[in-house]
Design a protein around this motif. Sequence first.
Motif, PDB file in Angstrom:
ATOM      1  N   LEU A 110       0.825  -1.208   0.000  1.00  0.00           N
ATOM      2  CA  LEU A 110       0.000   0.000   0.000  1.00  0.00           C
ATOM      3  C   LEU A 110       0.859   1.258   0.000  1.00  0.00           C
ATOM      4  O   LEU A 110       1.854   1.354   0.728  1.00  0.00           O
ATOM      5  CB  LEU A 110      -0.901   0.015   1.242  1.00  0.00           C
ATOM      6  CG  LEU A 110      -1.724  -1.238   1.519  1.00  0.00           C
ATOM      7  CD1 LEU A 110      -2.504  -1.080   2.814  1.00  0.00           C
ATOM      8  CD2 LEU A 110      -2.656  -1.539   0.362  1.00  0.00           C
ATOM      9  N   ALA A 111       0.455   2.244  -0.793  1.00  0.00           N
ATOM     10  CA  ALA A 111       1.075   3.565  -0.771  1.00  0.00           C
ATOM     11  C   ALA A 111       0.139   4.515  -0.041  1.00  0.00           C
ATOM     12  O   ALA A 111      -0.998   4.716  -0.476  1.00  0.00           O
ATOM     13  CB  ALA A 111       1.345   4.063  -2.191  1.00  0.00           C
ATOM     14  N   LEU A 112       0.597   5.062   1.078  1.00  0.00           N
ATOM     15  CA  LEU A 112      -0.202   5.992   1.867  1.00  0.00           C
ATOM     16  C   LEU A 112       0.310   7.402   1.608  1.00  0.00           C
ATOM     17  O   LEU A 112       1.489   7.686   1.838  1.00  0.00           O
ATOM     18  CB  LEU A 112      -0.111   5.662   3.362  1.00  0.00           C
ATOM     19  CG  LEU A 112      -0.271   4.192   3.776  1.00  0.00           C
ATOM     20  CD1 LEU A 112      -0.277   4.072   5.301  1.00  0.00           C
ATOM     21  CD2 LEU A 112      -1.513   3.584   3.176  1.00  0.00           C
ATOM     22  N   PHE A 184       6.414   1.462   6.551  1.00  0.00           N
ATOM     23  CA  PHE A 184       7.635   2.216   6.293  1.00  0.00           C
ATOM     24  C   PHE A 184       7.269   3.675   6.056  1.00  0.00           C
ATOM     25  O   PHE A 184       6.203   3.986   5.539  1.00  0.00           O
ATOM     26  CB  PHE A 184       8.364   1.671   5.057  1.00  0.00           C
ATOM     27  CG  PHE A 184       8.801   0.247   5.189  1.00  0.00           C
ATOM     28  CD1 PHE A 184       9.891  -0.096   5.962  1.00  0.00           C
ATOM     29  CD2 PHE A 184       8.107  -0.760   4.529  1.00  0.00           C
ATOM     30  CE1 PHE A 184      10.304  -1.421   6.086  1.00  0.00           C
ATOM     31  CE2 PHE A 184       8.498  -2.086   4.637  1.00  0.00           C
ATOM     32  CZ  PHE A 184       9.591  -2.414   5.426  1.00  0.00           C
ATOM     33  N   ALA A 185       8.170   4.561   6.440  1.00  0.00           N
ATOM     34  CA  ALA A 185       7.973   5.990   6.200  1.00  0.00           C
ATOM     35  C   ALA A 185       9.265   6.567   5.651  1.00  0.00           C
ATOM     36  O   ALA A 185      10.355   6.233   6.140  1.00  0.00           O
ATOM     37  CB  ALA A 185       7.571   6.708   7.486  1.00  0.00           C
ATOM     38  N   THR A 186       9.155   7.402   4.640  1.00  0.00           N
ATOM     39  CA  THR A 186      10.346   8.004   4.061  1.00  0.00           C
ATOM     40  C   THR A 186      10.816   9.174   4.926  1.00  0.00           C
ATOM     41  O   THR A 186      10.010   9.997   5.359  1.00  0.00           O
ATOM     42  CB  THR A 186      10.059   8.499   2.635  1.00  0.00           C
ATOM     43  OG1 THR A 186       8.877   9.326   2.639  1.00  0.00           O
ATOM     44  CG2 THR A 186       9.817   7.326   1.701  1.00  0.00           C
ATOM     45  N   ALA A 203       3.184  -1.406   3.965  1.00  0.00           N
ATOM     46  CA  ALA A 203       2.630  -0.102   3.599  1.00  0.00           C
ATOM     47  C   ALA A 203       3.765   0.904   3.686  1.00  0.00           C
ATOM     48  O   ALA A 203       4.646   0.784   4.549  1.00  0.00           O
ATOM     49  CB  ALA A 203       1.494   0.287   4.537  1.00  0.00           C
ATOM     50  N   VAL A 204       3.766   1.885   2.809  1.00  0.00           N
ATOM     51  CA  VAL A 204       4.805   2.915   2.830  1.00  0.00           C
ATOM     52  C   VAL A 204       4.143   4.280   2.740  1.00  0.00           C
ATOM     53  O   VAL A 204       3.219   4.492   1.949  1.00  0.00           O
ATOM     54  CB  VAL A 204       5.829   2.704   1.689  1.00  0.00           C
ATOM     55  CG1 VAL A 204       5.149   2.687   0.320  1.00  0.00           C
ATOM     56  CG2 VAL A 204       6.932   3.754   1.741  1.00  0.00           C
ATOM     57  N   VAL A 205       4.606   5.208   3.581  1.00  0.00           N
ATOM     58  CA  VAL A 205       4.011   6.539   3.684  1.00  0.00           C
ATOM     59  C   VAL A 205       4.880   7.564   2.964  1.00  0.00           C
ATOM     60  O   VAL A 205       6.114   7.588   3.170  1.00  0.00           O
ATOM     61  CB  VAL A 205       3.842   6.967   5.158  1.00  0.00           C
ATOM     62  CG1 VAL A 205       3.069   8.287   5.242  1.00  0.00           C
ATOM     63  CG2 VAL A 205       3.145   5.887   5.969  1.00  0.00           C
ATOM     64  N   PHE A 206       4.253   8.413   2.158  1.00  0.00           N
ATOM     65  CA  PHE A 206       4.929   9.525   1.503  1.00  0.00           C
ATOM     66  C   PHE A 206       4.256  10.818   1.945  1.00  0.00           C
ATOM     67  O   PHE A 206       3.033  10.885   2.031  1.00  0.00           O
ATOM     68  CB  PHE A 206       4.868   9.383  -0.017  1.00  0.00           C
ATOM     69  CG  PHE A 206       5.471   8.108  -0.522  1.00  0.00           C
ATOM     70  CD1 PHE A 206       6.844   7.932  -0.526  1.00  0.00           C
ATOM     71  CD2 PHE A 206       4.662   7.073  -0.972  1.00  0.00           C
ATOM     72  CE1 PHE A 206       7.410   6.747  -0.982  1.00  0.00           C
ATOM     73  CE2 PHE A 206       5.207   5.885  -1.434  1.00  0.00           C
ATOM     74  CZ  PHE A 206       6.589   5.721  -1.429  1.00  0.00           C
ATOM     75  N   GLY A 207       5.070  11.848   2.209  1.00  0.00           N
ATOM     76  CA  GLY A 207       4.547  13.042   2.845  1.00  0.00           C
ATOM     77  C   GLY A 207       4.374  14.256   1.954  1.00  0.00           C
ATOM     78  O   GLY A 207       4.703  14.256   0.764  1.00  0.00           O
ATOM     79  N   ASN A 208       3.879  15.296   2.574  1.00  0.00           N
ATOM     80  CA  ASN A 208       3.620  16.588   1.935  1.00  0.00           C
ATOM     81  C   ASN A 208       4.866  17.130   1.245  1.00  0.00           C
ATOM     82  O   ASN A 208       5.990  16.957   1.732  1.00  0.00           O
ATOM     83  CB  ASN A 208       3.135  17.565   3.005  1.00  0.00           C
ATOM     84  CG  ASN A 208       2.956  18.964   2.489  1.00  0.00           C
ATOM     85  OD1 ASN A 208       3.886  19.763   2.534  1.00  0.00           O
ATOM     86  ND2 ASN A 208       1.768  19.281   2.006  1.00  0.00           N
TER      87      ASN A 208
END
Length: 255
Positions: A110-112, A184-186, A203-208
């Motif tokens: 998943l891409a969050l 995971f979070a970048t 799942a991996v999180v991409f931010g603002n």
Amino acid sequence: MKTIHSTQNSFVKQLKKLHKKKYRDQMSQFLIEGPHLFAEALSAGQVMPYLLVEEDKLQTFQPPKDSEVIICSEDVIRTLSQTESPQGIIAVCHILKPPMTDILQSNCSLALLDDIQDPGNLGTLIRTAEVLGMTAVVLGKHCADMYNSKAVRATQGALFHLPVIRDDLNGLVNKLAQANVPIFATAMDGLPLEKVQIERKYAVVFGNEGRGIDEHLLSAANERISIPMAGKTESLNVTVAAGIVMYGLQAKKNG
């Protein structure tokens, strides 16, 4: 076959409201433009209740049986279009809302997306996720609207082939943790991507674009990951960074 020549037609005025998110949400519909997006929607079995075309474009495609085809003047198409060079075909599509339970499968990836503001970036991220075989994209509550015309065009049709869901990411990461899905979070100080170990689901999180990832989401991650930088530039555009990270993680998952 119905024809519309006036931009003052009540149906045209009603459809033009779909240029605004408020009415897209109320009507659960959005507009797509051009033969490429039309073909992608058709191949995905997307329901298109209305198809508006210039007469000279009728011979260039086969309309679906469940669509009402309306012949329109160039002025009408230009009024409904949100591009500088309209391509003579506009379709009305239904907004689909796939349930979250469908994506929490045993081998999900998943891409969050946390607070992605630029519609072009959002559309490109969805396109990249689909190309790389992600299970779904989940948009945080404050992300741009994926049915914004710029976002839709940037997906190049990927939104018809990949579940895209809007949800509360803070609540979702709790559900993922309960389902034993690694998160995971970048982050700039994260573990280099090539050293990351993953299982069959994640799942991996991409931010603002400016602020990065919300601190609560960062703290909820099992691992922070980074892209090693060989040059002097400190950061990458979120779409480029996300593409590199998703490619790396998917390669490990499928390797």
